[in-house]
Design a protein around this motif. Sequence first.
Motif, PDB file in Angstrom:
ATOM      1  N   ALA A 203       1.935  15.116  -0.499  1.00 52.33           N
ATOM      2  CA  ALA A 203       2.589  14.278   0.503  1.00 52.33           C
ATOM      3  C   ALA A 203       3.968  13.871  -0.012  1.00 52.33           C
ATOM      4  O   ALA A 203       4.059  13.103  -0.963  1.00 52.33           O
ATOM      5  CB  ALA A 203       1.739  13.044   0.784  1.00 52.33           C
ATOM      6  N   PRO A 204       5.032  14.375   0.599  1.00 54.46           N
ATOM      7  CA  PRO A 204       6.374  14.070   0.109  1.00 54.46           C
ATOM      8  C   PRO A 204       6.855  12.653   0.429  1.00 54.46           C
ATOM      9  O   PRO A 204       7.813  12.184  -0.170  1.00 54.46           O
ATOM     10  CB  PRO A 204       7.256  15.113   0.798  1.00 54.46           C
ATOM     11  N   GLY A 205       6.194  11.978   1.341  1.00 58.47           N
ATOM     12  CA  GLY A 205       6.614  10.630   1.722  1.00 58.47           C
ATOM     13  C   GLY A 205       5.458   9.656   1.690  1.00 58.47           C
ATOM     14  O   GLY A 205       4.290  10.050   1.610  1.00 58.47           O
ATOM     15  N   GLU A 206       5.780   8.393   1.792  1.00 54.80           N
ATOM     16  CA  GLU A 206       4.777   7.328   1.696  1.00 54.80           C
ATOM     17  C   GLU A 206       3.691   7.441   2.771  1.00 54.80           C
ATOM     18  O   GLU A 206       2.517   7.292   2.497  1.00 54.80           O
ATOM     19  CB  GLU A 206       5.470   5.969   1.803  1.00 54.80           C
ATOM     20  N   ASN A 207       4.068   7.702   4.006  1.00 54.66           N
ATOM     21  CA  ASN A 207       3.112   7.763   5.112  1.00 54.66           C
ATOM     22  C   ASN A 207       2.852   9.191   5.593  1.00 54.66           C
ATOM     23  O   ASN A 207       2.382   9.381   6.708  1.00 54.66           O
ATOM     24  CB  ASN A 207       3.624   6.922   6.286  1.00 54.66           C
ATOM     25  N   ALA A 208       3.151  10.182   4.763  1.00 50.98           N
ATOM     26  CA  ALA A 208       3.059  11.577   5.189  1.00 50.98           C
ATOM     27  C   ALA A 208       1.647  11.962   5.635  1.00 50.98           C
ATOM     28  O   ALA A 208       1.482  12.620   6.660  1.00 50.98           O
ATOM     29  CB  ALA A 208       3.543  12.504   4.082  1.00 50.98           C
TER      30      ALA A 208
END
Length: 115
Positions: free
Chosen positions: A44-49
């Motif tokens: 997951a590249p982002g916090e909420n991905a």
Amino acid sequence: MVEHEFYLFKYHGVSISSPDEWYTYESRAAAQLARYKRIYTVSAPGENAESMAICAMADAFYAFDSVANGGNVQSASIGSVSASYGSTPSIDVSPKGQAKELYRCACLYLDIYRG
């Protein structure tokens, strides 16, 4: 578990308005993501991905069920009164088409690799 409020206010989903329906589609999407994690390398590249991917897949499951249950009304007429709701794009609801769309939805937010 991704909450219905996240779907509405962070993902900005509009298809699944009922919280009861949401939890049905969310659980199917979460199970699909768990399957991807078992057979692929998923990051997951982002916090909420991951939550965003679940929302996208839940929308896809909702669309598949909508088409399977007759889809949206294109036009209707009663006597001299008629209504049309526009055209909707055709959706491939074959098992292969569904698998491809779910994978595409997950890849919008997650990095998924074989390996």
